[in-house]
Design a protein around this motif. Structure first.
Motif, short mmCIF file in Angstrom:
data_model
loop_
_atom_site.label_atom_id
_atom_site.label_comp_id
_atom_site.label_asym_id
_atom_site.label_seq_id
_atom_site.Cartn_x
_atom_site.Cartn_y
_atom_site.Cartn_z
N ARG A 102 0.83 -1.21 0.00
CA ARG A 102 0.00 0.00 0.00
C ARG A 102 0.86 1.26 0.00
O ARG A 102 2.02 1.26 0.41
CB ARG A 102 -0.92 -0.01 1.23
N ARG A 103 0.25 2.33 -0.43
CA ARG A 103 0.91 3.64 -0.47
C ARG A 103 1.40 4.06 0.92
O ARG A 103 2.44 4.68 1.06
CB ARG A 103 -0.08 4.68 -1.02
N GLN A 104 0.65 3.71 1.93
CA GLN A 104 1.02 4.03 3.30
C GLN A 104 2.38 3.41 3.67
O GLN A 104 3.21 4.04 4.32
CB GLN A 104 -0.07 3.53 4.25
N ASP A 159 5.18 5.46 1.90
CA ASP A 159 5.43 6.72 2.60
C ASP A 159 6.16 6.48 3.92
O ASP A 159 7.07 7.22 4.28
CB ASP A 159 4.11 7.46 2.85
#
Length: 169
Positions: free
Chosen positions: A153-155, A158
């Motif tokens: 996931r993008r989380q 990041d």
């Protein structure tokens, strides 16, 4: 080329690429490989790695891609004992999963990991690897490529950036 014979036992680089018709590979045990690449070799057997086991501590770069006869179990020895590995590219290697990544946690010199097309890897496995091998944790890992993996996931991307690790999806 259908047959290849190598006589040297002191190769530093062994690159077997684009040898789609190679049937016979005769090579003595290698003791000082620094770079091992097996790429687009459809018929090269994983038994070749038995001849490279003595190079596990000198190996810096390991690439095995587009080699359908190879699986994660065939490289576990290198991942477990390859203390000098800085680059690992195992794109599309079968049966690579979070447990495979766990074998890398002690490789503090690892800088680049490429595990594209390895659907067994999850965000949790990536997080644990970053926690162990990122520059903020005393490691050198700065780049991970996990393209074509829907579970990252993008989380997670990041979060890893805060540890100095760039993840490409």
């Amino acid at each position: 080329m259908e047959s290849l014979t190598i006589t040297s036992i002191e190769l530093r680089v062994l690159e077997l690429s684009m040898l789609t018709s190679l049937r016979i590979l005769d090579i003595p045990p290698q003791i000082c490989l620094e770079d091992l690449t097996i790429d687009t070799t459809r018929s090269v057997s994983p038994d070749l790695l038995d001849r490279c086991h003595d190079s596990v501590r000198t190996l810096r770069k390991l690439t095995i891609t587009s080699a359908p006869l190879f699986e994660a179990q065939h490289i576990e020895h290198f991942l477990r004992d390859g203390i000098n590995l800085t680059h690992i590219n195992i794109n599309g290697l079968r049966y690579v999963h979070d447990g495979t990544l766990q074998l890398l946690h002690h490789l503090k010199r690892l800088e680049l990991l490429n595990v594209d097309n390895c659907p067994g890897i999850t965000g949790a496995g990536i997080i644990r690897l970053v926690e162990n091998n990122s520059p903020k944790r005393g490691g050198r890992l700065t780049k991970i490529s996990v393209r074509d993996n829907e579970s990252i996931r993008r989380q997670t991307i990041d979060w890893a950036r805060n540890f100095g690790v760039t993840i490409s999806i």
